[in-house]
Design an enzyme around this catalytic site. Structure first.
Site, PDB file in Angstrom:
ATOM      1  N   GLY A   1       0.831  -1.192   0.000  1.00 29.00           N
ATOM      2  CA  GLY A   1       0.000   0.000   0.000  1.00 29.00           C
ATOM      3  C   GLY A   1       0.863   1.238   0.000  1.00 29.00           C
ATOM      4  O   GLY A   1       2.032   1.200   0.403  1.00 29.00           O
TER       5      GLY A   1
ATOM      6  N   HIS B   1      -1.625   6.676   7.885  1.00 24.94           N
ATOM      7  CA  HIS B   1      -0.775   7.701   7.256  1.00 24.94           C
ATOM      8  C   HIS B   1      -1.554   9.005   7.037  1.00 24.94           C
ATOM      9  O   HIS B   1      -0.998  10.090   7.150  1.00 24.94           O
ATOM     10  CB  HIS B   1      -0.225   7.210   5.913  1.00 24.94           C
ATOM     11  CG  HIS B   1       0.948   6.282   6.050  1.00 24.94           C
ATOM     12  ND1 HIS B   1       2.127   6.639   6.671  1.00 24.94           N
ATOM     13  CD2 HIS B   1       1.138   5.012   5.614  1.00 24.94           C
ATOM     14  CE1 HIS B   1       2.981   5.626   6.622  1.00 24.94           C
ATOM     15  NE2 HIS B   1       2.408   4.621   5.991  1.00 24.94           N
TER      16      HIS B   1
ATOM     17  N   CYS C   1       6.853  -0.738   6.479  1.00 25.69           N
ATOM     18  CA  CYS C   1       6.350   0.479   5.837  1.00 25.69           C
ATOM     19  C   CYS C   1       7.442   1.017   4.924  1.00 25.69           C
ATOM     20  O   CYS C   1       8.607   1.069   5.319  1.00 25.69           O
ATOM     21  CB  CYS C   1       6.000   1.509   6.915  1.00 25.69           C
ATOM     22  SG  CYS C   1       5.409   3.073   6.226  1.00 25.69           S
ATOM     23  N   LEU C   2       7.050   1.417   3.712  1.00 25.19           N
ATOM     24  CA  LEU C   2       8.046   1.947   2.772  1.00 25.19           C
ATOM     25  C   LEU C   2       8.722   3.199   3.326  1.00 25.19           C
ATOM     26  O   LEU C   2       9.834   3.524   2.924  1.00 25.19           O
ATOM     27  CB  LEU C   2       7.388   2.259   1.420  1.00 25.19           C
ATOM     28  CG  LEU C   2       6.816   1.037   0.681  1.00 25.19           C
ATOM     29  CD1 LEU C   2       6.084   1.477  -0.582  1.00 25.19           C
ATOM     30  CD2 LEU C   2       7.910   0.031   0.347  1.00 25.19           C
TER      31      LEU C   2
ATOM     32  N   HIS D   1      -3.376   0.351   7.979  1.00 29.77           N
ATOM     33  CA  HIS D   1      -2.009   0.896   7.976  1.00 29.77           C
ATOM     34  C   HIS D   1      -1.949   2.176   7.125  1.00 29.77           C
ATOM     35  O   HIS D   1      -1.409   3.193   7.553  1.00 29.77           O
ATOM     36  CB  HIS D   1      -1.033  -0.167   7.453  1.00 29.77           C
ATOM     37  CG  HIS D   1       0.369   0.321   7.300  1.00 29.77           C
ATOM     38  ND1 HIS D   1       1.424  -0.165   8.052  1.00 29.77           N
ATOM     39  CD2 HIS D   1       0.916   1.265   6.487  1.00 29.77           C
ATOM     40  CE1 HIS D   1       2.538   0.479   7.714  1.00 29.77           C
ATOM     41  NE2 HIS D   1       2.254   1.335   6.757  1.00 29.77           N
ATOM     42  N   GLU D   2      -2.543   2.111   5.923  1.00 29.42           N
ATOM     43  CA  GLU D   2      -2.506   3.272   5.021  1.00 29.42           C
ATOM     44  C   GLU D   2      -3.349   4.424   5.578  1.00 29.42           C
ATOM     45  O   GLU D   2      -2.967   5.593   5.479  1.00 29.42           O
ATOM     46  CB  GLU D   2      -2.997   2.892   3.619  1.00 29.42           C
ATOM     47  CG  GLU D   2      -2.191   1.803   2.925  1.00 29.42           C
ATOM     48  CD  GLU D   2      -0.695   2.026   3.005  1.00 29.42           C
ATOM     49  OE1 GLU D   2      -0.232   3.188   2.915  1.00 29.42           O
ATOM     50  OE2 GLU D   2       0.042   1.044   3.166  1.00 29.42           O
TER      51      GLU D   2
END
Ligand code: NI
Length: 181
Positions: free
Chosen positions: A45, A144, A98-99, A140-141
């Site tokens: 994501g 953000h 996480c990226l 998770h997204e």
């Protein structure tokens, strides 16, 4: 275009993101580019704050889970102005990464199911329930957009143990295979 990914330590990841309207400039291109960026970084994501835009938009690709859950093979979805309005009492643990926090992987506890309203890429409104992997990635997204990262959800003890690693990230001392800023 492939966007560089914003790394932990940037204020962009801490801001609360704002809703957008259908006339948001070049929305279709932005969404395509977010999927491209996600694919390049091999993530599940990507939220707009991670490419430096504090707007309520994220994309999810659950196809990597298709080995285990065949119906996720074509789960590639866009979430605009999403609002999670109900979560299950039941929670579970899942090892998240996480990226924006390269090299960090931790077990995070979250509700197993959610109910949410959102608009898709054509600005059609949906009211849907998600569970399992999609619910995990969506939450998770969604975090953000609220200015949160997954390490915020760890115990104070665990967070304390990760302090050194997180300071290094914020100081630009990390390595990863994709473009960052
Ligand atoms: Ni993330």
């Amino acid at each position: 275009m492939i966007y560089p990914i914003v790394i932990y330590g940037s204020q962009t990841l801490r801001n609360k993101s704002v809703d957008i309207t259908p006339d948001y400039p070049e929305l279709k291109k932005l969404i395509d580019d977010m999927f491209l960026t996600l694919e390049e970084a091999t993530g599940l994501g990507l939220a707009a704050p991670q490419i430096g835009k504090n707007i309520r938009l994220f994309v999810v690709d659950c196809s990597p889970f298709a080995d285990e859950v065949p119906e996720l093979a074509d789960f590639r979805k866009v979430f605009i102005n999403a609002e999670i309005y109900e979560v299950s009492e039941q929670t579970d643990l899942f090892n998240e990464g996480c990226l924006s926090l390269p090299g960090l992987h931790e077990d995070v506890r979250r509700p197993v199911a959610i109910r949410m309203r959102y608009f898709d890429e054509n600005f059609v409104e949906h009211d849907e329930e998600f569970d399992g992997y999609p619910a995990r990635v969506i939450q998770h997204e969604y975090d953000h957009l609220e200015g949160k990262v997954f390490t915020d959800r760890l115990s104070p003890l665990r967070r304390n143990l990760l302090k050194g690693k997180m300071t290094k990230l914020a100081n630009g001392k990390y390595r990863c295979a994709y473009k960052t800023k």
